[in-house]
Design an enzyme around this catalytic site. Structure first.
Site, mmCIF file in Angstrom:
data_model
loop_
_atom_site.group_PDB
_atom_site.id
_atom_site.type_symbol
_atom_site.label_atom_id
_atom_site.label_comp_id
_atom_site.label_asym_id
_atom_site.label_seq_id
_atom_site.Cartn_x
_atom_site.Cartn_y
_atom_site.Cartn_z
ATOM 1 N N GLU A 137 0.884 -1.209 -0.086
ATOM 2 C CA GLU A 137 0.113 -0.021 -0.116
ATOM 3 C C GLU A 137 0.809 1.235 -0.023
ATOM 4 O O GLU A 137 1.827 1.409 0.557
ATOM 5 C CB GLU A 137 -1.022 0.064 1.100
ATOM 6 C CG GLU A 137 -2.033 -0.999 1.259
ATOM 7 C CD GLU A 137 -2.839 -0.953 2.562
ATOM 8 O OE1 GLU A 137 -2.632 -0.082 3.367
ATOM 9 O OE2 GLU A 137 -3.549 -1.860 2.757
ATOM 10 N N CYS A 155 2.835 8.572 1.734
ATOM 11 C CA CYS A 155 3.024 7.697 2.818
ATOM 12 C C CYS A 155 3.429 6.355 2.279
ATOM 13 O O CYS A 155 2.655 5.618 1.547
ATOM 14 C CB CYS A 155 1.731 7.552 3.588
ATOM 15 S SG CYS A 155 2.038 6.703 5.256
ATOM 16 N N CYS A 162 4.193 -6.870 7.714
ATOM 17 C CA CYS A 162 4.856 -6.654 8.897
ATOM 18 C C CYS A 162 5.070 -7.922 9.541
ATOM 19 O O CYS A 162 4.320 -8.686 9.648
ATOM 20 C CB CYS A 162 4.113 -5.777 9.831
ATOM 21 S SG CYS A 162 5.036 -5.363 11.451
ATOM 22 N N CYS A 166 1.497 -5.491 16.070
ATOM 23 C CA CYS A 166 0.996 -4.469 16.907
ATOM 24 C C CYS A 166 -0.616 -4.571 17.113
ATOM 25 O O CYS A 166 -1.070 -4.743 16.063
ATOM 26 C CB CYS A 166 1.474 -3.169 16.298
ATOM 27 S SG CYS A 166 2.426 -1.913 17.480
ATOM 28 N N CYS A 169 -2.504 -2.107 14.849
ATOM 29 C CA CYS A 169 -2.271 -1.761 13.375
ATOM 30 C C CYS A 169 -2.595 -2.925 12.678
ATOM 31 O O CYS A 169 -2.442 -4.440 12.840
ATOM 32 C CB CYS A 169 -0.715 -1.960 13.585
ATOM 33 S SG CYS A 169 0.054 -1.450 11.792
ATOM 34 N N GLU A 210 8.024 -1.603 9.346
ATOM 35 C CA GLU A 210 9.039 -0.995 10.345
ATOM 36 C C GLU A 210 10.150 -0.597 9.584
ATOM 37 O O GLU A 210 11.114 -1.469 9.247
ATOM 38 C CB GLU A 210 9.436 -1.718 11.482
ATOM 39 C CG GLU A 210 10.603 -1.493 12.285
ATOM 40 C CD GLU A 210 10.471 -0.066 12.788
ATOM 41 O OE1 GLU A 210 11.333 0.986 12.311
ATOM 42 O OE2 GLU A 210 9.524 0.362 13.690
ATOM 43 N N SER A 239 9.794 7.167 10.378
ATOM 44 C CA SER A 239 9.265 6.748 11.296
ATOM 45 C C SER A 239 9.616 5.510 12.012
ATOM 46 O O SER A 239 9.830 4.511 11.251
ATOM 47 C CB SER A 239 7.486 6.793 11.192
ATOM 48 O OG SER A 239 6.880 6.403 12.313
ATOM 49 N N SER A 262 7.242 6.625 17.391
ATOM 50 C CA SER A 262 5.928 6.229 17.872
ATOM 51 C C SER A 262 5.898 5.645 19.239
ATOM 52 O O SER A 262 6.440 4.615 19.698
ATOM 53 C CB SER A 262 5.520 5.023 16.954
ATOM 54 O OG SER A 262 5.309 5.697 15.561
ATOM 55 N N CYS A 383 -2.985 1.756 7.966
ATOM 56 C CA CYS A 383 -2.043 1.064 7.434
ATOM 57 C C CYS A 383 -2.505 -0.534 7.295
ATOM 58 O O CYS A 383 -2.817 -1.055 8.369
ATOM 59 C CB CYS A 383 -0.721 0.836 8.297
ATOM 60 S SG CYS A 383 0.164 2.481 8.070
#
Length: 412
Positions: A137, A155, A162, A166, A169, A210, A239, A262, A383
């Site tokens: 994405e 973005c 990932c 999380c 998320c 990440e 980030s 974060s 996300c």
């Protein structure tokens, strides 16, 4: 990057030998089985891609193919100014050069857009289909100022999914496949420019993944975005939720870009309940690294704080956060992010009253704060949301890369 390495290795060899070597590599490509039984074509990772290469590298490549050095400058213009997607459309290059590039396994590196979703506020989310058929994405966020000028933020994702989970998320719920290559990050920005027909002014590494777990590709993409696509370093934000030792490594590069950390909680116990990986990276150690980052780069760290109703959004949390920043990061900026609802999550979005009270509590204690305007709610802009919608079952792939990923949570 592989393209660069090949160019350097070939520099002293004749063009026919270079082509023969490339053909040999292409013929020797084979599928690499993973533990989950999913095969990932190795040639998907060994493709010789022009996108992401610098002008000196492209000049070297032209010389390797027996061309004049200025052909590399033309290649650079075709890639980053005209944004041509296919080698055969490099009309101002000799046909023989184009053919030689293709015969040797070179390609531009653009991937097709699989799905486009536009929100009422103008935000556009793209699903990009990579060479190995995986989906990533990227989001384009347009903002018009009072004078009518548009700031367009891309973005971008740094990983396919990932490797972490999380709790708030959506990306983690979709599973992890692999790190992105640098050109797969760069092409996201170019895709946003193509869809909006407008130059991207800002880039934030806040999409899927990440960034610190894929620092090599992120830094290569950062160089390309800055030097080749001409986006100022101060217009780029990287980030992270915090991965031990990586903030120090990033500081050594002395970038002028913004580092956004974060936090999501003002104390270790609460942070561990929101970001389980925080157990491996105590809050005090993270804040010490942020302090050192500022001292080495003279760039203040920005702190992201996702507000979860009834979890971390009380005024007492704001007071504790202000105290934390006063100790470790005076003068820092806090970006409050009201939770963007996702399917299957028990977390709730806080009421506007709670958000304003939290912000006021920080401001009254001399902490600079902003509240991120939620964009693209009707475009599944959180996300991982859109990608998950297009996956009938979670994409959980245990690859060799996944084995090497430490237990740290994704920035969100």
């Amino acid at each position: 990057m592989i393209a660069t390495s090949m160019a350097v290795l070939q520099h002293t060899y004749a063009v026919p030998l270079a082509r023969a070597a490339a053909r040999s590599r292409s013929l020797s490509a084979f599928a690499v089985p993973t533990k989950a039984g999913v095969s990932v074509p190795s040639n998907a990772r060994e493709s010789q891609v022009l996108l992401g290469m610098s002008e000196p590298e492209l000049q070297r490549l032209a010389l390797d193919f027996g061309q004049e050095k200025y052909r590399g400058k033309q290649l650079h213009h075709l890639l980053y100014q005209r944004k041509v997607k296919d080698i055969q459309d490099f009309s101002n290059l000799p046909l023989a050069f184009r053919n030689d590039l293709q015969e040797s396994g070179w390609r531009v590196g653009w991937s097709p857009i699989y799905q486009t979703v536009k929100a009422a506020d103008g935000t556009i989310k793209l699903l990009i289909k990579l060479e190995d058929n995986r989906l990533i994405e990227t989001v384009g966020i347009p903002v018009e100022d009072e004078k009518g000028s548009m700031r367009l933020t891309a973005c971008v994702s740094s990983q396919v999914g990932c490797p972490l989970k999380c709790s708030f998320c959506a990306t983690g719920k979709g599973g992890f496949s692999r790190n992105l290559q640098s050109h797969e990050i760069v092409e996201q920005v170019l895709a946003i420019e193509e869809v909006f027909k407008h130059r991207v002014t800002n880039v934030v590494f806040m999409g899927m993944g990440e960034p610190m777990l894929n620092m090599k590709s992120v830094l290569e993409a950062h160089r390309c975005l800055n030097k080749d696509i001409q986006i100022g370093q101060r217009m780029i934000t990287i980030s992270t939720v915090g991965v031990p030792n990586t903030i120090r490594r990033l500081a050594s590069h002395k970038l002028q870009s913004t580092l956004a950390v974060s936090l999501h909680a003002p104390n270790q116990k609460l942070r561990e309940s929101i970001v389980p990986s925080a157990k491996s990276y105590p809050l005090e150690a993270l804040m010490k690294d942020c302090q050192d980052y500022f001292q080495k780069t003279s760039r203040r760290v920005s702190f992201e704080y996702a507000l979860l109703a009834g979890v971390n959004d009380a005024e007492e949390h704001a007071v504790e956060l202000a105290d934390l920043l006063r100790e470790w990061a005076r003068g820092s900026h806090v970006n409050l992010i009201p939770f963007n609802p996702i399917d299957g999550s028990d977390y709730r979005r806080p009421y506007k009253k709670a958000v304003l009270a939290f912000a006021n509590a920080l401001e009254s204690r001399k902490v600079t704060v902003s509240v991120r305007q939620t964009r693209g709610l009707d475009a599944s802009a959180a996300c991982g949301q859109l990608r998950n919608e297009f996956q009938k079952s979670p994409l959980v792939v245990e690859s060799e890369e996944m084995e090497s990923q430490p237990e740290f949570a994704v920035a969100c």
